[in-house]
Design an enzyme around this catalytic site. Structure first.
Site, mmCIF file in Angstrom:
data_model
loop_
_atom_site.group_PDB
_atom_site.id
_atom_site.type_symbol
_atom_site.label_atom_id
_atom_site.label_comp_id
_atom_site.label_asym_id
_atom_site.label_seq_id
_atom_site.Cartn_x
_atom_site.Cartn_y
_atom_site.Cartn_z
ATOM 1 C CE LYS A 1 132.811 124.331 42.775
ATOM 2 N NZ LYS A 1 133.868 124.231 41.742
ATOM 3 C CE1 TYR B 1 111.207 99.716 33.623
ATOM 4 C CE2 TYR B 1 112.220 100.917 35.443
ATOM 5 C CZ TYR B 1 111.167 100.729 34.554
ATOM 6 O OH TYR B 1 110.081 101.564 34.609
#
EC number: 5.1.1.1
Length: 358
Positions: free
Chosen positions: A35, A253
């Site tokens: 999956k 940042y």
């Protein structure tokens, strides 16, 4: 400048499947969990590589449909099952095996054309309390399915909630599951990667392997190598700038990291849009020429910075390992405060996949 890429070793995945098979009894069959695009490795490529595996499992119907449309002939089990008549017809068209986890699905199955045949597994809730039938529902559902001659029940499965962290709870679930199937002559499966590696395995017909198939440990205090597993992927990027950085100056940042001395920074062309976790803390290591250097400042969308000091020979164009090889993904996950599953499945499509066998 070269862009980030994910190096995937299919031979390691094949090796891991054989190693995990050796930990079961001789009668047990492995179901490979593919999956989420085989945990980011490429579901089609993994299916094609695992010649010894006869059953694969996905979470959603669309995943199974895509694999069948790509030519995969082996059995594909869909954990979410079918919830509409349209999904039922898709499962039939592509010869998918579905999971029955609620009695409401029986009404959909009753609309199955008599000339068709559908394979299914039935899910029992042994303690996960997410999907699955209670013990009285299990009996009623199996009885109802037995009255549908066009439905073939392949087995009963369940799922551990804490096999990686709570042995007492897991053994209670195992006992409850075995009690539920003890009087049924049918295939059974509850064992996952953690359960298999911990030894929570008795006489089940099938074991479902996911994380361990890709060489990663499901346990927070161990790495795949501790179990003899081989890592199946390495995430790589490149240095795109080397720059001087002054003492007491921030980087990135919000200026969350400030240098305590004059140093040099290497700017690397990878960020959270590629799947490198934004939550990675300053100090998280990367490898350049086999030497660890610490991440500094905040991870941005396309770039990270590492402190390479004043004596490094790191230069523009050098290749960087973000995880893999001597830098286990389990360690990077801990540094980022996430689980390895998130890193494996989070590598974005803009990161090129390169496959090899050796």
């Amino acid at each position: 400048m070269s862009e980030p890429y994910l190096s995937i070793n299919l031979e390691s995945i094949k090796y891991n499947s054989m190693l995990l098979s050796s930990k079961t009894n001789r009668e047990c069959e492995l179901i490979a969990i593919i999956k989420a695009d085989a945990y980011g490795h490429g579901a089609l490529e993994v299916c094609q590589a695992l010649e010894s595996i006869n059953v694969f499992a996905v979470a959603r119907l669309s995943e199974g449909v895509a694999l069948k449309a790509s030519g995969i002939k082996k059995d594909i089990l869909v954990f979410s099952g079918i919830n509409t008549h349209r999904e039922l017809m898709q499962a039939l068209e592509h010869e998918l095996t579905v999971v029955i986890h609620t009695e409401s699905q029986l009404d959909i199955l009753r609309a199955l054309p008599a000339c068709c045949e559908l394979n299914c597994w039935v899910k029992f809730d042994s303690g996960m309390h997410r999907l699955g039938l209670h013990i009285d529902e299990l009996s009623r559902t199996l009885s109802a399915l037995n009255d549908m001659p066009y439905i073939k029940v392949n087995g009963v499965l369940s799922h551990y909630s804490s096999a990686d962290s709570d042995s007492e709870r897991s053994l209670l679930q195992l006992d409850k599951f075995e009690c539920a199937v003890s009087n049924i002559d049918i295939n059974s499966s509850i064992t996952n990667s953690a359960g298999l590696l911990q030894g929570y395995f008795r006489e089940q017909s099938h074991a479902r392997i996911g994380l361990s198939l890709y060489g990663v440990s499901p346990f927070s205090n161990k790495i795949g190598y501790d179990f003899g597993l081989r890592a199946s992927q390495t995430l790589n990027a490149y240095v795109i700038s080397v720059r001087q950085h002054c003492k007491n100056e921030p980087v990135g940042y919000d200026g969350i990291w400030i240098s305590e001395q004059d140093t040099n920074l290497a700017v690397i062309g990878i960020g959270y849009a590629d799947g490198y976790p934004r939550s990675a803390k300053s100090g998280t290591p990367v490898l350049i020429h086999g030497v660890e250097y610490p991440l500094v400042g905040r991870v941005s969308m396309d770039l990270i910075c590492v402190d390479i000091g004043n004596d490094s020979e790191v230069k523009v164009g050098d290749e960087v390992v973000l995880w893999g090889g001597a830098l286990p993904i389990e360690h990077i996950a801990r540094c980022a405060g996430v689980i390895p599953y998130e890193l494996l499945t989070g590598v974005s499509k803009r990161v090129n996949r390169r496959y090899f066998n050796n």
